[in-house]
Design an enzyme around this catalytic site. Structure first.
Site, PDB file in Angstrom:
ATOM      1  N   ARG A   1      70.926  38.639  90.334  1.00  0.00           N
ATOM      2  CA  ARG A   1      69.765  37.749  90.297  1.00  0.00           C
ATOM      3  C   ARG A   1      68.966  37.955  91.575  1.00  0.00           C
ATOM      4  NH1 ARG A   1      70.242  33.463  86.836  1.00  0.00           N
ATOM      5  NH2 ARG A   1      68.104  33.134  87.438  1.00  0.00           N
TER       6      ARG A   1
ATOM      7  N   ARG B   1      53.766   7.733  90.014  1.00  0.00           N
ATOM      8  CA  ARG B   1      53.291   9.029  89.512  1.00  0.00           C
ATOM      9  C   ARG B   1      53.581   9.250  88.040  1.00  0.00           C
ATOM     10  NH1 ARG B   1      54.887  13.482  94.003  1.00  0.00           N
ATOM     11  NH2 ARG B   1      53.514  14.792  92.758  1.00  0.00           N
TER      12      ARG B   1
ATOM     13  N   PRO C   1      64.107   9.925  94.526  1.00  0.00           N
ATOM     14  CA  PRO C   1      65.449  10.059  93.963  1.00  0.00           C
ATOM     15  C   PRO C   1      65.949  11.480  93.818  1.00  0.00           C
ATOM     16  CG  PRO C   1      63.848   9.220  92.334  1.00  0.00           C
ATOM     17  CD  PRO C   1      63.110   9.832  93.461  1.00  0.00           C
ATOM     18  N   GLU C   2      66.979  11.790  94.573  1.00  0.00           N
ATOM     19  CA  GLU C   2      67.816  12.932  94.231  1.00  0.00           C
ATOM     20  C   GLU C   2      69.122  12.340  93.724  1.00  0.00           C
ATOM     21  OE1 GLU C   2      68.044  16.519  96.345  1.00  0.00           O
ATOM     22  OE2 GLU C   2      66.187  16.225  97.438  1.00  0.00           O
TER      23      GLU C   2
END
Length: 294
Positions: free
Chosen positions: A163, A122, A2-3
């Site tokens: 960054r 998992r 799942p994204e």
DNA sequence: CCGACAACCTGTGAGC
DNA sequence: TGCTCACAGGTTGTCG
């Protein structure tokens, strides 16, 4: 699996079935997913009725209303890396628990019983109760939704100045923008022509605009593709193939870049002139074309 | 605050 | 067939 597009696909499938349904019973096989499940609090939602099924980042939220106390709350479901959450097509004659099935929720929609099942090998997923969304520890830290106008090229450019972290890592940081996982981060960088390992602070305004558009496009297309194979995913055991065939870089190491070598055609063509590279960023596979991504 | 990394847990497929 | 190893789509916590 799942994204964000997968979670959105599940949400769209569950919403019409669950909205208006009343929770009747919850059964647990395990009470420890990524976090301990607050079993008593989940049982406390029995008798409540669903008013909405929403998505925030990769979390599913079932808003519930208690007609007795007139209070509102929500159940939070997260699929982690390997989770599946689906409606049992045959609730009258429910099958045996699967090996990694951890909980079941029984709902009543008018006179129709419905069974929601959850499996997660998992156990990186979660089930929690959310009495106050603004105060929930998993939700308060979240950044912009990718389809929110606040996620803009101007914002991306501004918030990445100085960054040094890789732009792909930045895009995958849920404290900044949510829902961009490892697959779509690679895909968006390729579409925007931006090297995923480029320091975020060095991404210019034009590239930032392209990245934001690319993130939206790739997620939107994947959601649309997910919708077309929804039944396979939610109804049965079929593996969701979704967007796989449309990926330009992810899991295509050594194969021809679709932009530099569009007629490189088949993935089994030998020795492409412009192969996709693979490297590891924060322990995650990262794919890109070293020629057209700068 | 930032950035890098380990950790959580099980299954699968490749290679020997 | 069976063993070992690398790797898998997410997220948090910790350390320097």
């Amino acid at each position: 699996m799942p994204e964000l597009p997968e979670v959105e696909t599940v949400r769209a499938w569950l919403a019409p079935a669950l909205i208006g349904s009343t929770l009747r019973r919850v059964e647990f096989r395990r009470e420890d997913l990524r976090y301990p499940i607050p079993v008593a609090a989940v049982h406390g939602h029995v008798g409540q009725r669903v008013t909405a099924v929403r998505r925030r980042a990769k979390y599913l939220l079932f808003d519930t209303h208690d007609d007795v106390s007139n209070g509102t709350s929500a159940l939070l479901v997260h699929l982690g890396m390997s989770g599946r959450c689906w409606l049992e097509p045959n609730p009258q004659d429910p099958p045996a628990w699967k090996k990694h099935e951890h909980w079941r929720m029984w709902w009543m929609q008018r006179d129709t019983p419905q069974l929601l099942r959850y499996e997660d090998a998992r156990r990186f997923g979660a089930l929690d109760v959310v009495p106050d969304e603004a105060a929930h520890r998993l939700l308060v830290t979240l950044g912009h939704e990718p389809f929110d106008p606040a996620f803009s090229g101007a914002w991306l450019h501004r918030s990445t100045r100085r960054r040094t972290t890789a732009i792909k890592t930045f895009l995958m940081d849920a404290k900044r923008v949510v829902g961009v996982g490892n697959i779509y981060a690679s895909e968006a960088c390729w579409r925007a022509g931006v090297h995923p390992l480029k320091p975020a602070g060095k991404v210019g305004r034009v590239a930032a605009n392209r990245l934001v558009q690319a993130v939206r496009d790739v997620l939107q297309e994947a959601i649309a593709a997910g919708g077309s194979t929804l039944k396979d995913f939610v109804g049965g055991d079929a593996n969701p193939g979704y967007f796989q065939q449309r990926l330009d870089v992810y899991a295509r190491g050594g194969q021809a870049c679709h932009r530099c070598e569009p007629d490189g055609e088949a993935d089994d063509a030998d020795a492409p002139a412009f192969p996709i590279s693979r490297s590891v960023l924060l322990g995650r596979a990262t794919y890109y074309c070293p020629v057209c991504q700068k």
